[in-house]
Scaffold this active site. Structure first.
Site, PDB file in Angstrom:
ATOM      1  N   GLY A   9      42.295 -28.655   5.473  1.00  0.00           N
ATOM      2  CA  GLY A   9      41.802 -27.891   4.321  1.00  0.00           C
ATOM      3  C   GLY A   9      40.509 -27.196   4.735  1.00  0.00           C
ATOM      4  O   GLY A   9      39.697 -26.806   3.908  1.00  0.00           O
ATOM      5  N   ALA A  11      39.663 -24.353   5.824  1.00  0.00           N
ATOM      6  CA  ALA A  11      39.308 -22.969   5.458  1.00  0.00           C
ATOM      7  C   ALA A  11      38.705 -22.916   4.059  1.00  0.00           C
ATOM      8  O   ALA A  11      38.180 -21.892   3.641  1.00  0.00           O
ATOM      9  CB  ALA A  11      40.541 -22.074   5.523  1.00  0.00           C
ATOM     10  N   GLY A  12      38.801 -24.009   3.328  1.00  0.00           N
ATOM     11  CA  GLY A  12      38.311 -24.044   1.946  1.00  0.00           C
ATOM     12  C   GLY A  12      36.807 -24.292   1.883  1.00  0.00           C
ATOM     13  O   GLY A  12      36.147 -24.516   2.903  1.00  0.00           O
ATOM     14  N   ASN A  13      36.277 -24.256   0.669  1.00  0.00           N
ATOM     15  CA  ASN A  13      34.825 -24.363   0.483  1.00  0.00           C
ATOM     16  C   ASN A  13      34.262 -25.722   0.890  1.00  0.00           C
ATOM     17  O   ASN A  13      33.264 -25.798   1.599  1.00  0.00           O
ATOM     18  CB  ASN A  13      34.470 -24.114  -0.990  1.00  0.00           C
ATOM     19  CG  ASN A  13      34.555 -22.646  -1.344  1.00  0.00           C
ATOM     20  OD1 ASN A  13      34.494 -21.791  -0.459  1.00  0.00           O
ATOM     21  ND2 ASN A  13      34.722 -22.351  -2.620  1.00  0.00           N
ATOM     22  N   GLY A  15      35.682 -28.041   2.750  1.00  0.00           N
ATOM     23  CA  GLY A  15      35.943 -28.262   4.174  1.00  0.00           C
ATOM     24  C   GLY A  15      34.897 -27.555   5.030  1.00  0.00           C
ATOM     25  O   GLY A  15      34.338 -28.136   5.972  1.00  0.00           O
ATOM     26  N   ARG A  91      46.605 -32.420 -16.119  1.00  0.00           N
ATOM     27  CA  ARG A  91      46.206 -33.337 -15.048  1.00  0.00           C
ATOM     28  C   ARG A  91      47.431 -33.828 -14.283  1.00  0.00           C
ATOM     29  O   ARG A  91      47.411 -34.002 -13.076  1.00  0.00           O
ATOM     30  CB  ARG A  91      45.522 -34.571 -15.661  1.00  0.00           C
ATOM     31  CG  ARG A  91      44.070 -34.422 -15.760  1.00  0.00           C
ATOM     32  CD  ARG A  91      43.462 -35.619 -16.460  1.00  0.00           C
ATOM     33  NE  ARG A  91      42.045 -35.399 -16.600  1.00  0.00           N
ATOM     34  CZ  ARG A  91      41.154 -35.588 -15.639  1.00  0.00           C
ATOM     35  NH1 ARG A  91      41.495 -36.047 -14.472  1.00  0.00           N
ATOM     36  NH2 ARG A  91      39.875 -35.346 -15.854  1.00  0.00           N
ATOM     37  N   ARG A 154      24.264 -37.093  -8.018  1.00  0.00           N
ATOM     38  CA  ARG A 154      24.038 -36.380  -9.290  1.00  0.00           C
ATOM     39  C   ARG A 154      23.246 -37.252 -10.260  1.00  0.00           C
ATOM     40  O   ARG A 154      22.297 -36.795 -10.903  1.00  0.00           O
ATOM     41  CB  ARG A 154      25.405 -36.010  -9.883  1.00  0.00           C
ATOM     42  CG  ARG A 154      26.068 -34.901  -9.089  1.00  0.00           C
ATOM     43  CD  ARG A 154      27.492 -34.659  -9.481  1.00  0.00           C
ATOM     44  NE  ARG A 154      28.017 -33.458  -8.830  1.00  0.00           N
ATOM     45  CZ  ARG A 154      29.302 -33.173  -8.699  1.00  0.00           C
ATOM     46  NH1 ARG A 154      30.224 -34.007  -9.154  1.00  0.00           N
ATOM     47  NH2 ARG A 154      29.693 -32.067  -8.118  1.00  0.00           N
ATOM     48  N   HIS A 178      36.789 -41.455 -10.010  1.00  0.00           N
ATOM     49  CA  HIS A 178      35.922 -40.313  -9.728  1.00  0.00           C
ATOM     50  C   HIS A 178      35.978 -39.350 -10.914  1.00  0.00           C
ATOM     51  O   HIS A 178      36.958 -39.290 -11.623  1.00  0.00           O
ATOM     52  CB  HIS A 178      36.405 -39.634  -8.455  1.00  0.00           C
ATOM     53  CG  HIS A 178      35.603 -38.436  -8.078  1.00  0.00           C
ATOM     54  ND1 HIS A 178      34.229 -38.473  -7.973  1.00  0.00           N
ATOM     55  CD2 HIS A 178      35.969 -37.178  -7.770  1.00  0.00           C
ATOM     56  CE1 HIS A 178      33.805 -37.282  -7.619  1.00  0.00           C
ATOM     57  NE2 HIS A 178      34.838 -36.480  -7.496  1.00  0.00           N
TER      58      HIS A 178
HETATM   59  P1  NAI Z   1      39.558 -24.770  -1.775  1.00  0.00           P
HETATM   60  O1  NAI Z   1      40.670 -24.194  -2.575  1.00  0.00           O
HETATM   61  O2  NAI Z   1      38.403 -23.910  -1.395  1.00  0.00           O
HETATM   62  O3  NAI Z   1      40.156 -25.397  -0.409  1.00  0.00           O
HETATM   63  C1  NAI Z   1      41.331 -26.127  -0.341  1.00  0.00           C
HETATM   64  C2  NAI Z   1      42.008 -25.773   0.960  1.00  0.00           C
HETATM   65  O4  NAI Z   1      43.176 -26.590   1.101  1.00  0.00           O
HETATM   66  C3  NAI Z   1      42.485 -24.299   1.020  1.00  0.00           C
HETATM   67  O5  NAI Z   1      41.895 -23.645   2.127  1.00  0.00           O
HETATM   68  C4  NAI Z   1      43.985 -24.418   1.147  1.00  0.00           C
HETATM   69  O6  NAI Z   1      44.580 -23.403   1.946  1.00  0.00           O
HETATM   70  C5  NAI Z   1      44.114 -25.803   1.794  1.00  0.00           C
HETATM   71  N1  NAI Z   1      45.468 -26.361   1.664  1.00  0.00           N
HETATM   72  C6  NAI Z   1      46.309 -26.349   0.593  1.00  0.00           C
HETATM   73  N2  NAI Z   1      47.472 -26.950   0.906  1.00  0.00           N
HETATM   74  C7  NAI Z   1      47.373 -27.357   2.203  1.00  0.00           C
HETATM   75  C8  NAI Z   1      48.232 -28.042   3.094  1.00  0.00           C
HETATM   76  N3  NAI Z   1      49.463 -28.407   2.725  1.00  0.00           N
HETATM   77  N4  NAI Z   1      47.797 -28.285   4.344  1.00  0.00           N
HETATM   78  C9  NAI Z   1      46.550 -27.896   4.757  1.00  0.00           C
HETATM   79  N5  NAI Z   1      45.687 -27.247   3.955  1.00  0.00           N
HETATM   80  C10 NAI Z   1      46.091 -26.981   2.687  1.00  0.00           C
HETATM   81  O7  NAI Z   1      39.069 -26.039  -2.573  1.00  0.00           O
HETATM   82  P2  NAI Z   1      37.682 -26.851  -2.364  1.00  0.00           P
HETATM   83  O8  NAI Z   1      36.684 -26.337  -3.311  1.00  0.00           O
HETATM   84  O9  NAI Z   1      37.368 -26.870  -0.913  1.00  0.00           O
HETATM   85  O10 NAI Z   1      38.110 -28.309  -2.842  1.00  0.00           O
HETATM   86  C11 NAI Z   1      39.042 -29.057  -2.087  1.00  0.00           C
HETATM   87  C12 NAI Z   1      39.437 -30.319  -2.850  1.00  0.00           C
HETATM   88  O11 NAI Z   1      38.326 -31.199  -2.913  1.00  0.00           O
HETATM   89  C13 NAI Z   1      39.862 -30.072  -4.296  1.00  0.00           C
HETATM   90  O12 NAI Z   1      40.940 -30.921  -4.608  1.00  0.00           O
HETATM   91  C14 NAI Z   1      38.635 -30.458  -5.092  1.00  0.00           C
HETATM   92  O13 NAI Z   1      38.930 -30.840  -6.409  1.00  0.00           O
HETATM   93  C15 NAI Z   1      38.152 -31.626  -4.267  1.00  0.00           C
HETATM   94  N6  NAI Z   1      36.759 -32.005  -4.441  1.00  0.00           N
HETATM   95  C16 NAI Z   1      36.485 -33.339  -4.455  1.00  0.00           C
HETATM   96  C17 NAI Z   1      35.206 -33.806  -4.547  1.00  0.00           C
HETATM   97  C18 NAI Z   1      34.940 -35.280  -4.503  1.00  0.00           C
HETATM   98  O14 NAI Z   1      33.829 -35.690  -4.825  1.00  0.00           O
HETATM   99  N7  NAI Z   1      35.897 -36.105  -4.125  1.00  0.00           N
HETATM  100  C19 NAI Z   1      34.056 -32.862  -4.684  1.00  0.00           C
HETATM  101  C20 NAI Z   1      34.454 -31.465  -4.636  1.00  0.00           C
HETATM  102  C21 NAI Z   1      35.765 -31.066  -4.521  1.00  0.00           C
END
Ligand code: NAI
Length: 314
Positions: A9, A11-13, A15, A91, A154, A178
């Site tokens: 993941g 490429a995401g924010n 990650g 959800r 937080r 969480h």
């Molecule tokens: P994002 O949408 O920017 O990044 C998610 C990435 O996952 C994308 O680049 C996407 O292409 C990739 N992806 C989707 N399916 C995939 C697969 N089958 N194989 C490989 N990559 C795949 O989202 P963001 O903001 O980076 O958040 C990621 C996750 O982390 C979300 O589920 C978010 O809710 C969660 N999160 C959890 C936190 C925590 O405290 N546990 C805090 C912040 C976010």
């Protein structure tokens, strides 16, 4: 030899933010893996983070890829892969889509990085940890979720503003699910060992708790995307504890099996509890004393969601 960490993941924010924070520590090379369709974005993020090393002076090698062969030899695999909740999605819809992604990613991790410790970040977190344990077949000590470190950060921020003391001197414990299912435990919170409840009026403490519970959603509403700076740093702290065998204590989502002291024989549920994290993952789950009501609230917070994962038959 340098350590190796992979982010699925990448490429995401979140990650990308985790990649930068790990890179800055200069202790491990980082692979940023994402879907083939966004491989260029993963590569661009890796280049960008690598260029920053020339300014900040770190030596971390970064690779953007969509090829799972590249994660082989990773000691830690971070999983942020998933989709965010979209308008109109319940959800349960999100649970279904993301647990499918986690199942696929988990099988690939088991094949290409079979010795790794897996840190799950994708939401809904506790259920995703549960799904990942099933998909990888790894022992529970090697698969856990990043939850409490961010929630605690937080909570400390809000308490610091109320008390006008440094965030650094505030020590808090947050348990449970969480997000909106978290349960702060005021009995286990202090300012340099001074119990929090003797320093802060109940109504202010309640307000801090309320704001902590909604903080993730509040940030998302303001930014139009979920938080990624603090999550990336929280991930890096946990990764460093694994790589350097620091045995730091974090509240992390882990699978309870009914044998842990202090958790009322609860089993087959992933939930946030205080754990010691070292090179092989979770070394120990620490017991915590809390009011009966808190415990009840804390357990009820995740049971239902976990039952739904079982029904998906992944
Ligand atoms: P994002 O949408 O920017 O990044 C998610 C990435 O996952 C994308 O680049 C996407 O292409 C990739 N992806 C989707 N399916 C995939 C697969 N089958 N194989 C490989 N990559 C795949 O989202 P963001 O903001 O980076 O958040 C990621 C996750 O982390 C979300 O589920 C978010 O809710 C969660 N999160 C959890 C936190 C925590 O405290 N546990 C805090 C912040 C976010």
């Amino acid at each position: 030899m340098r350590h190796k960490v992979s982010i699925i993941g990448g490429a995401g924010n979140v990650g990308a933010s985790a990649a930068l924070e790990i890179a800055r520590r200069d202790i491990a090379d980082v692979v940023m893996l994402d879907l083939e369709v966004v491989r260029d974005k993963a590569m661009g993020r890796a280049h960008d983070t690598s260029h920053a090393g020339s300014i900040l002076g770190y030596h971390t090698m970064l690779l953007g890829t969509s090829d799972y062969e590249d994660i082989s030899g990773s000691e830690v695999v971070i999983v942020t892969a998933g989709i965010p909740r979209k308008p109109g999605m319940t959800r349960d819809d999100l649970l279904k889509v993301n647990s499918g992604i986690i199942a696929e990613v988990g099988r690939k991790i088991a094949k290409h990085a079979p010795e790794s410790v897996v840190l799950v970040v994708t939401n809904p977190l506790d259920s995703m940890v549960y799904a990942m344990i099933r998909a990888t077949g790894f022992e529970r000590e090697r698969v856990f979720g990043m939850s409490g470190e961010l929630d605690s950060a937080r909570f400390r921020d809000f308490i610091s503003r109320k008390l006008n003391v440094s965030r650094k001197d505030i020590d808090v414990t947050i348990l449970g699910g969480h997000g909106d299912k978290m349960v702060p435990v005021p009995e286990a919170c202090s300012v340099r060992g001074i119990n929090l409840s003797s320093l802060i009026p109940k109504k202010d403490l309640d307000e801090c708790i309320r704001r902590t519970v909604t903080a993730g959603g509040d940030v998302t509403k303001l930014m139009g995307t979920s938080a990624y700076v603090a999550p990336g740093i929280a991930i890096a702290e946990m990764v460093v504890s694994i790589l350097l065998n620091q045995r730091r204590v974090f509240s992390a989502s882990t699978l309870l099996n009914g044998s842990e002291e202090g958790y009322g024989n609860v089993k087959d549920v992933c939930i946030g509890v205080p754990v010691v994290i070292g090179k092989d993952g979770i070394e120990r789950i620490l017991p915590i004393r809390m009011e009966k009501d808190t415990f009840k609230k804390y357990m009820e917070s995740v049971r239902k969601e976990m039952a739904n994962i079982g029904k998906l038959g992944l």
